[in-house]
Design a protein around this motif. Sequence first.
Motif, PDB file in Angstrom:
ATOM      1  N   MET A 207      34.656  36.145  36.487  1.00  0.00           N
ATOM      2  CA  MET A 207      35.139  37.267  35.694  1.00  0.00           C
ATOM      3  C   MET A 207      35.206  36.773  34.234  1.00  0.00           C
ATOM      4  O   MET A 207      34.782  35.670  33.938  1.00  0.00           O
ATOM      5  N   SER A 208      35.770  37.609  33.364  1.00  0.00           N
ATOM      6  CA  SER A 208      35.744  37.236  31.933  1.00  0.00           C
ATOM      7  C   SER A 208      36.322  35.844  31.680  1.00  0.00           C
ATOM      8  O   SER A 208      35.811  35.100  30.848  1.00  0.00           O
ATOM      9  N   GLY A 225      34.558  42.487  32.713  1.00  0.00           N
ATOM     10  CA  GLY A 225      35.165  43.666  32.122  1.00  0.00           C
ATOM     11  C   GLY A 225      35.503  43.399  30.669  1.00  0.00           C
ATOM     12  O   GLY A 225      34.782  43.790  29.748  1.00  0.00           O
ATOM     13  N   GLN A 226      36.607  42.688  30.464  1.00  0.00           N
ATOM     14  CA  GLN A 226      37.137  42.535  29.111  1.00  0.00           C
ATOM     15  C   GLN A 226      36.210  41.801  28.162  1.00  0.00           C
ATOM     16  O   GLN A 226      36.188  42.095  26.966  1.00  0.00           O
TER      17      GLN A 226
HETATM   18  C1  LIG Z   1      38.836  43.917  37.041  1.00  0.00           C
HETATM   19  C2  LIG Z   1      37.959  43.051  37.848  1.00  0.00           C
HETATM   20  C3  LIG Z   1      36.977  42.233  37.259  1.00  0.00           C
HETATM   21  C4  LIG Z   1      36.790  42.132  35.758  1.00  0.00           C
HETATM   22  O1  LIG Z   1      37.857  41.472  35.197  1.00  0.00           O
HETATM   23  P1  LIG Z   1      37.784  41.000  33.652  1.00  0.00           P
HETATM   24  O2  LIG Z   1      38.847  39.991  33.553  1.00  0.00           O
HETATM   25  O3  LIG Z   1      38.022  42.207  32.835  1.00  0.00           O
HETATM   26  O4  LIG Z   1      36.430  40.436  33.438  1.00  0.00           O
HETATM   27  C5  LIG Z   1      36.156  41.495  38.081  1.00  0.00           C
HETATM   28  N1  LIG Z   1      36.287  41.525  39.423  1.00  0.00           N
HETATM   29  C6  LIG Z   1      37.214  42.283  40.029  1.00  0.00           C
HETATM   30  C7  LIG Z   1      37.296  42.271  41.513  1.00  0.00           C
HETATM   31  C8  LIG Z   1      38.075  43.067  39.266  1.00  0.00           C
HETATM   32  O5  LIG Z   1      39.003  43.828  39.882  1.00  0.00           O
END
Ligand SMILES: *Cc1c(COP(=O)(O)O)cnc(C)c1O
Length: 241
Positions: A207-208, A225-226
């Motif tokens: 993730m981010s 996401g972020q």
């Molecule tokens: C929200 C989410 C992400 C993205 O998270 P970020 O920290 O914004 O990159 C990735 N995987 C899952 C399962 C999520 O719920």
Amino acid sequence: MLSSPISWVVGIPEQFDQIRQQLPTGVRLIAVSKQFPAQAIREAYEAGLRDFGENRIQEAQAKIPQLADLDGVTWHLIGSLQRNKVRPALECFDWIHSVDSLELAERISALIPQVGRRPKLLLQVKLAEDPTKSGWSEAELEEALPALAGLSDLDIRGLMAIAPFGQSAEETADLFKRVKQLALKIAHRAGLSGWERIRMEELSMGMSGDYPLAVQAGTTMVRLGQALFGSRPLQRRMTNE
Ligand SMILES: *Cc1c(COP(=O)(O)O)cnc(C)c1O
């Protein structure tokens, strides 16, 4: 004079370019658009993104029809899926990353012929203690594999994992490596057993906050996401208060 539309997401093209450069070719970038409106997804699409991740069925059902004119979009369900939401999930998504129990897999298998859509599936594993997340332990998954392999219509492509919040970088790197090892082990067993519906080509990790570690461990998909969109609207609202 026409006023220009308000941009939801400032800097997506720049962020996207920067991240893309850090990702080896072959690593699929999933833009996690949860909590962002359809317009933000449209802007990300214009910047070149094609894979979008949502974590709630209702939200996806509201947004996806508004974007039906965008060609070549792949929708990923990354949030946990309740058994009573399987039908709309099959209708909306091309990939489901969060298959976390045999009961859920059975339900998906039963509804695929009825709905007439067969998303690609990832099995969500939990290889570190995390009370806030669901997922198979290694032992549970090993035990469930023969039953999973026997479910007709399933198209299992790999594993998904989320690193527990607050781990050190070392722990997270180790976790991602263990997920990769587990995928190799399952692939080997599936080969020996002739389980054609269980393939282990894909890993959805990172993730981010930790995606470079997932890339090092050999992930094939990152869920960001972020890092792409900036902080989510809900969080924005909270910080502005
Ligand atoms: C929200 C989410 C992400 C993205 O998270 P970020 O920290 O914004 O990159 C990735 N995987 C899952 C399962 C999520 O719920």
